[in-house]
Design a protein around this motif. Structure first.
Motif, short mmCIF file in Angstrom:
data_model
loop_
_atom_site.label_atom_id
_atom_site.label_comp_id
_atom_site.label_asym_id
_atom_site.label_seq_id
_atom_site.Cartn_x
_atom_site.Cartn_y
_atom_site.Cartn_z
N ARG A 36 0.85 -1.18 0.00
CA ARG A 36 0.00 0.00 0.00
C ARG A 36 0.89 1.24 0.00
O ARG A 36 1.94 1.29 0.66
N TYR A 37 0.45 2.27 -0.73
CA TYR A 37 1.31 3.43 -0.95
C TYR A 37 1.67 4.15 0.36
O TYR A 37 2.77 4.71 0.49
N ALA A 38 0.78 4.16 1.34
CA ALA A 38 1.06 4.87 2.59
C ALA A 38 2.21 4.20 3.34
O ALA A 38 3.13 4.87 3.83
N PHE B 143 6.08 5.57 4.00
CA PHE B 143 6.69 5.59 5.34
C PHE B 143 8.05 4.92 5.32
O PHE B 143 9.02 5.43 5.90
N LEU B 144 8.16 3.76 4.66
CA LEU B 144 9.43 3.04 4.60
C LEU B 144 10.49 3.84 3.86
O LEU B 144 11.67 3.83 4.23
N LEU C 77 10.62 10.78 -2.48
CA LEU C 77 10.62 10.64 -1.03
C LEU C 77 9.40 9.86 -0.57
O LEU C 77 9.44 9.12 0.41
N VAL C 78 8.30 10.02 -1.27
CA VAL C 78 7.07 9.26 -1.02
C VAL C 78 6.65 8.60 -2.32
O VAL C 78 7.14 8.94 -3.39
N ASP D 83 8.10 14.56 -10.77
CA ASP D 83 8.76 13.31 -10.37
C ASP D 83 8.76 13.09 -8.86
O ASP D 83 9.14 12.02 -8.39
N LEU D 84 8.33 14.09 -8.09
CA LEU D 84 8.31 13.95 -6.64
C LEU D 84 7.28 12.92 -6.17
O LEU D 84 7.33 12.45 -5.04
#
Length: 468
Positions: free
Chosen positions: A261-263, A267-268, A444-445, A439-440
């Motif tokens: 899952r994207y969330a 976080f990772l 980072l996320v 591209d952000l």
């Protein structure tokens, strides 16, 4: 005996190459092969096909027909025939005709398995192996399109190692492919024993401690990078595939990020960035505050620290560097030891050495804790362990010699240096510097996959649309 047979027999004298004379189709011929590299069943089938051929050989096409039922074959030049024999193929020689290369090579290879350095809890578990044919087939199975192009090269004067560049013609920027071809054609060495030989040769900054090309042992990762416009370089004898262009952010990403899952994946990713920054900066910050800025340390912790370091024979900088080198020795020994005892001895060694050194008054417990935490944090980005280990030592020296000012200057110099690097028309620090807002969403996320409708603008490509 035919002059060419004599030449090849003399050339490969003492190498194990066998020259098998026989008569077929009303003509005398010779089959040359290397038994150690050729498939025994295929050789037997080829010989039976030659012996049982009932037609007349009047041309090279008739000669090909004599063995075509047994194996794939083609007419080649004398020079190509010489190389074919040492690669495991057989060569069929009939006086007056071109040599015929017969595909009989069969190398011993290991089975496709999950690569130990890129394990995942969810997602594909197959990995590249040392056979280039198998590796190319793994890519072809994932990208079933005529746009998938494969260009083959031979590198190494003595090794004649097979190298292939793989890309999607519908996505890649042609100038990137041209640059890769140029770099490969400039390689002039005796042998290419691993893909790193190629990786270093195609780098624009070979003396940099930062890699300028990506590496992976997973076909799904290589395919995903090619879908963004990158070129994959596959080297025979190596399970590691090189990809260019490359940005530093790639090494903070994991294949598993796209299968979660994207969330949680976001976080990772943030955790990896924070952990690597902690790993590189923490020892230097610890030394700088202990020597120059102890007033910034909370009082309760300062009292504990003073009690721990009282009576130590080494300065804080020397002590921290000593502990870092101690951990590096244990890590290297654990890697090089036999697998059956390596993990046990490295764990016991770390515990015994650390505990004994603290009790003997050589080092303090806070130093061991700081360096241990730093060393563990490095492995959140395993492909950057070597580079970040060197940076950790340099920044620790800067903190010990110049305090927070030295620490700040070293970090500023590092970011300045990283912004001067590029990889095949791609800024090394993209999409952060220069800032590429589009591209952000995958840096980072990681935003949901349905939001990633366009390919990264940081990577040159000829087709920006990915979805829709």
């Amino acid at each position: 005996m035919d002059e060419r047979v004599q030449k090849l027999t003399a050339l490969y004298e003492g190498t194990g190459v066998v020259a098998r004379p026989f008569t077929t189709g009303g003509r005398s011929g010779t089959l040359l092969f290397q038994p150690d590299l050729a498939d025994a069943v295929m050789l037997r089938t080829t010989l039976m096909a030659l012996e049982q051929y009932t037609g007349k050989i009047r041309s090279v096409d008739d000669a090909i027909a004599a063995v075509l039922t047994a194996a794939e074959c083609k007419a080649v030049t004398d020079e190509a025939a010489e190389k074919a024999i040492v690669e495991g193929d057989s060569v069929f020689l009939i006086e007056g005709f071109e040599p015929i290369q017969i595909a009989t090579r069969a190398y011993a290879t290991r089975a496709v398995a999950e690569p130990p350095a890129e394990t995942v809890t969810r997602g594909p578990r197959e990995g590249f192996i040392e056979d280039i044919k198998t590796n190319l087939s793994l890519l072809e199975r994932r990208l079933k399109t005529p746009a998938l192009k494969i260009e083959r090269f031979k590198l190494g004067r003595q090794s004649n190692t097979a190298v292939a560049i793989v890309y999607l013609s519908s996505v890649v920027d042609p100038k990137v492919v041209d640059r890769v071809r140029q770099k490969l054609n400039e390689i002039c060495v005796d042998a290419v024993n691993d893909s790193y030989y190629v990786q270093e040769a195609i780098s624009d900054h070979p003396y940099s401690i930062f890699a300028q090309s990506g590496t992976t042992e997973k076909p799904d990762v290589a395919a995903a990078k090619m879908l963004e416009g990158r070129v994959a370089i596959v080297v025979d004898g190596s399970p590691t595939v090189i990809t260019v262009p490359f940005v530093l952010a790639e090494d903070f990403q994991s294949a598993e990020d796209y299968y979660e899952r994207y969330a949680f994946a976001s976080f990772l990713r943030m955790l990896r960035y924070a952990a690597v920054m902690l790993a590189v900066l923490l020892p230097g910050l610890y030394v700088a505050m202990q020597i120059y800025h102890y007033e910034m340390i909370p009082l309760k912790f300062l009292v504990t620290l003073m009690n721990a370091v009282a009576g130590l024979p080494m300065t804080p900088l020397a002590e921290t560097l000593f502990v870092i080198f101690l951990f590096e020795i244990i890590r290297e020994a654990g890697v090089r030891m036999p697998r059956a005892v390596g993990m046990a001895l490295s764990i016991v060694g770390a515990l015994v050495l650390g505990d004994t050194a603290v009790k003997a008054g050589l080092i303090s417990s806070p130093s061991v804790m700081v360096v241990a935490l730093s060393s563990l944090a490095l492995y959140t980005a395993p492909k950057q362990v070597g580079t970040m280990s060197l940076l950790r030592i340099l920044i620790t020296l800067a903190g010990g010699l110049g305090g927070l000012y030295g620490l700040l200057l070293s970090v500023l110099f590092l970011f300045f240096y990283l912004n001067t690097l590029d990889s095949y028309y791609t800024p090394y620090m993209a999409p952060f510097a220069p800032l590429v807002k589009g591209d952000l969403k995958d840096s980072l996320v990681r935003k949901p996959l349905k939001k990633m409708k366009r390919r990264p603008a940081s990577i040159p490509n000829s087709n920006a649309t990915r979805r829709g």
